[in-house]
Design a protein around this motif. Sequence first.
Motif, PDB file in Angstrom:
ATOM      1  N   ALA A 254      -4.229  23.385  37.741  1.00 47.25           N
ATOM      2  CA  ALA A 254      -2.848  22.881  37.709  1.00 47.25           C
ATOM      3  C   ALA A 254      -2.095  23.366  36.484  1.00 47.25           C
ATOM      4  O   ALA A 254      -0.887  23.175  36.392  1.00 47.25           O
ATOM      5  N   CYS A 255      -2.800  23.990  35.529  1.00 42.65           N
ATOM      6  CA  CYS A 255      -2.183  24.344  34.250  1.00 42.65           C
ATOM      7  C   CYS A 255      -1.762  25.813  34.231  1.00 42.65           C
ATOM      8  O   CYS A 255      -2.610  26.700  34.124  1.00 42.65           O
TER       9      CYS A 255
ATOM     10  N   GLN B 249      -0.368  27.396  31.885  1.00 40.79           N
ATOM     11  CA  GLN B 249      -0.668  28.004  30.585  1.00 40.79           C
ATOM     12  C   GLN B 249      -2.066  28.621  30.577  1.00 40.79           C
ATOM     13  O   GLN B 249      -2.287  29.653  29.961  1.00 40.79           O
TER      14      GLN B 249
ATOM     15  N   THR C  75       1.936  23.507  26.343  1.00 36.55           N
ATOM     16  CA  THR C  75       3.393  23.329  26.264  1.00 36.55           C
ATOM     17  C   THR C  75       3.839  22.093  27.047  1.00 36.55           C
ATOM     18  O   THR C  75       5.010  21.955  27.379  1.00 36.55           O
ATOM     19  N   LEU C  76       2.910  21.221  27.317  1.00 34.72           N
ATOM     20  CA  LEU C  76       3.185  19.929  27.956  1.00 34.72           C
ATOM     21  C   LEU C  76       3.866  20.071  29.324  1.00 34.72           C
ATOM     22  O   LEU C  76       4.886  19.461  29.589  1.00 34.72           O
ATOM     23  N   VAL C  77       3.278  20.872  30.157  1.00 36.57           N
ATOM     24  CA  VAL C  77       3.731  20.921  31.554  1.00 36.57           C
ATOM     25  C   VAL C  77       3.415  19.568  32.208  1.00 36.57           C
ATOM     26  O   VAL C  77       4.202  19.030  32.970  1.00 36.57           O
TER      27      VAL C  77
ATOM     28  N   ARG D 222       1.052  18.674  34.399  1.00 32.63           N
ATOM     29  CA  ARG D 222       0.454  18.603  35.739  1.00 32.63           C
ATOM     30  C   ARG D 222      -1.034  18.250  35.691  1.00 32.63           C
ATOM     31  O   ARG D 222      -1.577  17.679  36.633  1.00 32.63           O
TER      32      ARG D 222
ATOM     33  N   GLU E 231      -1.540  14.707  36.142  1.00 34.00           N
ATOM     34  CA  GLU E 231      -1.157  14.236  37.480  1.00 34.00           C
ATOM     35  C   GLU E 231      -2.249  14.490  38.509  1.00 34.00           C
ATOM     36  O   GLU E 231      -2.422  13.714  39.433  1.00 34.00           O
TER      37      GLU E 231
ATOM     38  N   ASP F 237      -6.278  11.592  31.163  1.00 31.21           N
ATOM     39  CA  ASP F 237      -4.947  12.075  30.810  1.00 31.21           C
ATOM     40  C   ASP F 237      -5.095  13.224  29.802  1.00 31.21           C
ATOM     41  O   ASP F 237      -4.884  13.032  28.603  1.00 31.21           O
TER      42      ASP F 237
ATOM     43  N   ALA G 246      -3.253  15.835  29.188  1.00 25.74           N
ATOM     44  CA  ALA G 246      -2.009  16.179  28.468  1.00 25.74           C
ATOM     45  C   ALA G 246      -1.816  15.235  27.288  1.00 25.74           C
ATOM     46  O   ALA G 246      -1.441  15.660  26.190  1.00 25.74           O
ATOM     47  N   GLY G 247      -2.094  13.943  27.517  1.00 27.53           N
ATOM     48  CA  GLY G 247      -1.970  12.964  26.441  1.00 27.53           C
ATOM     49  C   GLY G 247      -2.995  13.222  25.357  1.00 27.53           C
ATOM     50  O   GLY G 247      -2.676  13.215  24.165  1.00 27.53           O
TER      51      GLY G 247
ATOM     52  N   ASN H 215      -1.935  16.292  23.307  1.00 27.60           N
ATOM     53  CA  ASN H 215      -0.733  16.147  22.475  1.00 27.60           C
ATOM     54  C   ASN H 215      -0.874  15.086  21.394  1.00 27.60           C
ATOM     55  O   ASN H 215      -0.193  15.147  20.380  1.00 27.60           O
ATOM     56  N   ARG H 216      -1.785  14.124  21.592  1.00 21.79           N
ATOM     57  CA  ARG H 216      -2.051  13.153  20.523  1.00 21.79           C
ATOM     58  C   ARG H 216      -2.797  13.811  19.368  1.00 21.79           C
ATOM     59  O   ARG H 216      -2.882  13.253  18.281  1.00 21.79           O
TER      60      ARG H 216
END
Lengths: 251, 132
Positions: free
Chosen positions: A160-161, A163, A208-210, A212, A215, A222, A224-225, A228-229
């Motif tokens: 799904a990514c 990047q 780059t925080l898409v 997906r 999801e 998570d 993405a979380g 980014n944390r």
Amino acid sequence: MSDTRTIVLECLRYHPERDEAPYHQRFEVPFTPEMSVLEGLQYIKDHLDGSLTFRWSCRMAVCGNCGCMVNGEPVLSCQVFLRDYHPGCVRVEPLDHFPIQRDLAVDPSDFLDKLAQVAPYLIPDPVRTPEDGPHRQTPQQMQDYLDTSACINCLLCYAACPQYGLKADFLGPAALALAHRYNADSRDAGRARRMEVMNSDAGVWGCTLVGRCSEVCPKGVDPAGAINRNKPAAALDTLRRLLQSGRTCTS
Amino acid sequence: MTSTRPYIRSMKGWWRRHPAYRWYLLREATSVVIGLYALCLLWGMTALLLGPGAHDVWRACVQSLPGRVFQLLALAAFAWHAWTWLRLLPLTLAPLRLGRHRISQTRVHRAALGAWALTSVALLVAAAGGLR
């Protein structure tokens, strides 16, 4: 068998010894309401074409083996049902962004190499032996990493990514989420070792925080979380290194 | 099962594969418009330094039809960027807890939206007061 209907499964086929490029092949599959897409593939293999290649194991969304693209969505094929696609056609393809080994089976070597880079295991300090007894933590401490520990390495997040597809050296969602899982564990002291890989263009800064990845995760992780944390910690690590190199230069 | 010739698929047209990718690109593209608007404001500030003549030229530009269209576009870009950025805000924060309960991402998003709305209204009121 009055509930039996027929659905078309369009599978991507690629046999490296025979085909120059992948192509789609259509199969008409009889199905009952409880049949998953994986069971549809198994029907093809058992009754229509024994050469169809795909991975599977547990059939209950635990092993993470049967991931594939179904109508463009990365899913576990044991977790989606043919009835939900009827009367349309079900297009089954290998997970995006991975080299196709044969038919629906991809080569996950790149992920496995990257997973090893983040040291996805506890690194206690001081080193413990079985004689030290259980390494305890409170339920509250466990909550800090419990959600990310549910990862089953199914690779849906990689499919799904974009990047990961565009940037070959990007560590990717699952590897970085697992690095976060161990960094957040109170029994672990390997954060500094992991930070070297996490704080790089291929690490958290490659995301780059898409979004997906979070999801599509079948286990509610998570990534993405988790990635980014870790960006503030990575930025602080860069600052610390700059200050340290400044001190070395002036001394 | 080993293959000596794995097939590598192209990433050409990857944004067409899912609507989420197109929304993501739109979010990133708004940064370009916002960057251009920042340059426009910088031009205005520089014009203030240069004197009344330069400032009048800048004002005439921003009050022209293309200038107004650009500002409307910038407003839309700001709103969309803020909305999508605030939606992603919970992903960048450590899990927030109230007592023993974790605050849901939806609540964090709503709180951030509320703060954004309040700040915008306060700025508008302050700006209106300054104009009077």
